[in-house]
Enzyme design. Structure first.
Site, PDB file in Angstrom:
ATOM      1  N   ASN A 155       0.811  -1.223   0.000  1.00 20.54           N
ATOM      2  CA  ASN A 155       0.000   0.000   0.000  1.00 20.54           C
ATOM      3  C   ASN A 155       0.844   1.273   0.000  1.00 20.54           C
ATOM      4  O   ASN A 155       0.514   2.241  -0.669  1.00 20.54           O
ATOM      5  CB  ASN A 155      -0.998  -0.005   1.161  1.00 20.54           C
ATOM      6  N   GLU A 252       4.380  -4.517  12.282  1.00 24.46           N
ATOM      7  CA  GLU A 252       3.402  -3.432  12.066  1.00 24.46           C
ATOM      8  C   GLU A 252       2.261  -4.058  11.281  1.00 24.46           C
ATOM      9  O   GLU A 252       2.433  -4.382  10.102  1.00 24.46           O
ATOM     10  CB  GLU A 252       4.030  -2.302  11.237  1.00 24.46           C
ATOM     11  N   CYS A 286      -3.120   1.357   6.728  1.00 23.14           N
ATOM     12  CA  CYS A 286      -3.253   0.628   7.993  1.00 23.14           C
ATOM     13  C   CYS A 286      -3.963   1.476   9.039  1.00 23.14           C
ATOM     14  O   CYS A 286      -4.626   0.948   9.910  1.00 23.14           O
ATOM     15  CB  CYS A 286      -1.885   0.184   8.480  1.00 23.14           C
TER      16      CYS A 286
END
Ligand code: NAD
Length: 484
Positions: A155, A252, A286
């Protein structure tokens, strides 16, 4: 270069460009459906070769013995070179993940700035003299792990890769970088730029490939630490392998971030924050604020304003002037998003707007999906609980602070949260009660390389960015000198 297929992008191992024609990644532009290029995928032998090269490079005095300001100079040169090639990096990202051009340019600049930041940290962050409890001098020095495996998602490849590679190198490690199969090119370009900027060969190896390449890298006995950004499922699998090796990991992972609007909020500003917070990057962030909690007395008004703003967002080709939302990064992911929305609709939720692909003929061959707002979904519905990673916002009412906290914290995730209110003491109180690694008050998605970033609960382990983000790639060693 080795190998025959010149139409195939090579990988970078020990400063050499290596082509592998077996099972290449076929990159497709999600904005148009047109093929981009083919990319070599690393085999198990390539993983062995890259880890061996990284091990040699990490232990070579040319790097390990370099003084911090000298290492910083290399990082500054990488930042300069990235800055000079901003457009090149931005194009590579845009054709591979379909983000709109201004965001690609901003992310390319941000990646270069990350190298510059860690160049600065590298020459200023030193050892610590610890308070003596006897007749001795005690110091804590910080040493690299050796070889760091950095594994990244599609992303925001440039920023995620810079966020791992820059501090890991600054900390004295060598890196084997495994970018996402959807976005290998910015990482390969980073490898090229770093070599040209004078980073000794082997210190940054770039291995394109799929999940199995990443898994082989994580399991490799020569890898001393893994820094991973991606889905919670993949993160859990990596943590399991790392547990077997007793190897540190930084993870993450995903999120389902609550975005809260109280009845005293500046509605116009809050709506702009909510809309940007979910629809920027087509929701493939995210920290996307995907659960909108609105105080019941203003619920209808706020949702109507969010709907109005979502309806006029310009969904277009990512390089079209004024485009605010490009495609979803892949056709498979677009279909998954559509299926979750269809399931919610079938379960009785109201699709306030969107919930389908756009009509525009110019977008018919791309992987587009309209900005979507859902109301009336059951609190236990998949659309409310699972990370969708797309342009889908679930609006939910709340009745007071305790109800809000109970609902907002009722998630396995804890990456980020947003609060809109004019009452600062309330904002502070709620910020402290929300289970999230980052909380924004009267702003959203404000991110600084200087502030630690990471998740509570299943959103991750460890913190990237800031000074913490360099220490992540070091282990402490305490040394005592007797003075008796
Ligand atoms: P993903 O987990 O499918 O893949 C991420 C990377 O891991 C890719 O390079 C992939 O090839 C590799 N991989 C997959 N399985 C692996 C395994 N078993 N071992 C080693 N490597 C493996 O995630 P994605 O679809 O590329 O990215 C989307 C996800 O990333 C979302 O969940 C999003 O929330 C998360 N994300 C988190 C952050 C953050 O900072 N917390 C930032 C961006 C994206």
């Amino acid at each position: 270069m080795t190998g025959d297929d010149v139409g195939l992008k090579p990988m970078l191992i020990d400063g050499q460009w290596v082509r592998r024609s077996g099972d290449p990644v076929e990159s497709v532009n999600p904005a148009t459906g047109a093929p981009n290029h083919r990319v070599s995928t690393a085999t198990r032998e390539d993983v062995d070769a890259a880890v061996a090269a990284a091990t040699r490079a990490a232990t070579n005095r040319a790097w390990a013995g370099m003084l911090p300001h000298q290492r910083a100079a290399v990082l500054h040169r990488i930042a300069d070179a990235m800055g000079e090639r901003t457009e090149q990096f931005a194009i590579l990202q845009m054709i591979e993940n379909g983000k709109v051009w201004p965001e690609c340019v901003a992310q390319a600049r941000s990646a270069a700035a990350t190298f510059r930041y860690y160049a600065g940290v590298c020459e200023t962050l030193g050892s610590e003299v610890t308070p003596p409890r006897g007749n001795y001098l005690s110091m804590t020095v910080f040493e690299p792990y050796g070889v760091v495996a950095a594994i990244t998602p599609w992303n925001s490849p440039m920023t995620m890769e810079a966020q791992k590679v820059a501090p890991a190198l600054a900390a004295g490690n060598a890196v084997v970088l495994k970018p996402s199969e959807l976005t290998p090119s910015p990482a390969l370009e980073l490898g090229r730029v770093a070599l040209e900027a004078g980073l000794p060969p082997g210190l940054l190896n770039v291995l394109p490939g799929r999940g199995d390449t990443g898994a082989a890298l994580v399991a490799h006995p020569g890898v001393g630490m893994v820094s991973f950004t991606g889905g919670t499922g993949s993160g859990r699998r990596i943590a399991e392998v790392a547990a077997g090796k007793l190897m540190p990991v930084a993870l993450e992972l995903g999120g389902k971030s609550p975005h809260v609007v109280f009845d005293d909020a500046d509605v116009e500003a809050a709506v702009a924050g909510v809309v940007g917070g979910i629809f920027e990057g087509s929701g493939q962030s995210c920290v996307a604020g995907s659960r909108l909690f609105v105080q019941r007395s203003v619920f209808d008004r706020v949702v109507a304003a969010v709907e109005a703003a979502a309806r006029v967002l310009r969904v277009d080709l990512p390089d079209a002037p004024g485009a605010q939302m490009g495609p979803i990064a892949s056709f498979g992911h677009r279909d998954r998003i559509a299926a979750i929305v269809d399931e919610a609709r079938a379960g009785g939720a109201t699709v306030v707007c969107g919930g389908r692909v756009p009509d525009a003929p110019a977008l018919a061959s791309g992987a587009y999906y309209l900005p979507t707002v859902i109301a009336g979904a059951d609190r236990d519905a998949r659309i409310v609980r699972e990370e969708i990673f797309g342009p889908v916002l679930c609006a939910l009412p709340f009745d007071g602070e305790d109800d809000l906290i109970a609902q907002a914290n009722d998630s396995v995730y804890g990456l980020a949260a947003g609060i809109w209110t004019r009452d600062f003491t309330r904002a502070w109180r709620v910020a402290r009660r929300l289970e999230a690694g980052t909380v924004w008050i009267n702003t959203y998605k404000q991110l600084s390389i200087a502030a630690p970033f990471g998740g509570f609960k299943e959103s991750g382990i460890g913190r990237e960015k800031g000074l913490t983000g360099l220490r992540l790639y070091q282990q402490a060693k305490s040394i005592y000198v007797g003075l008796g």
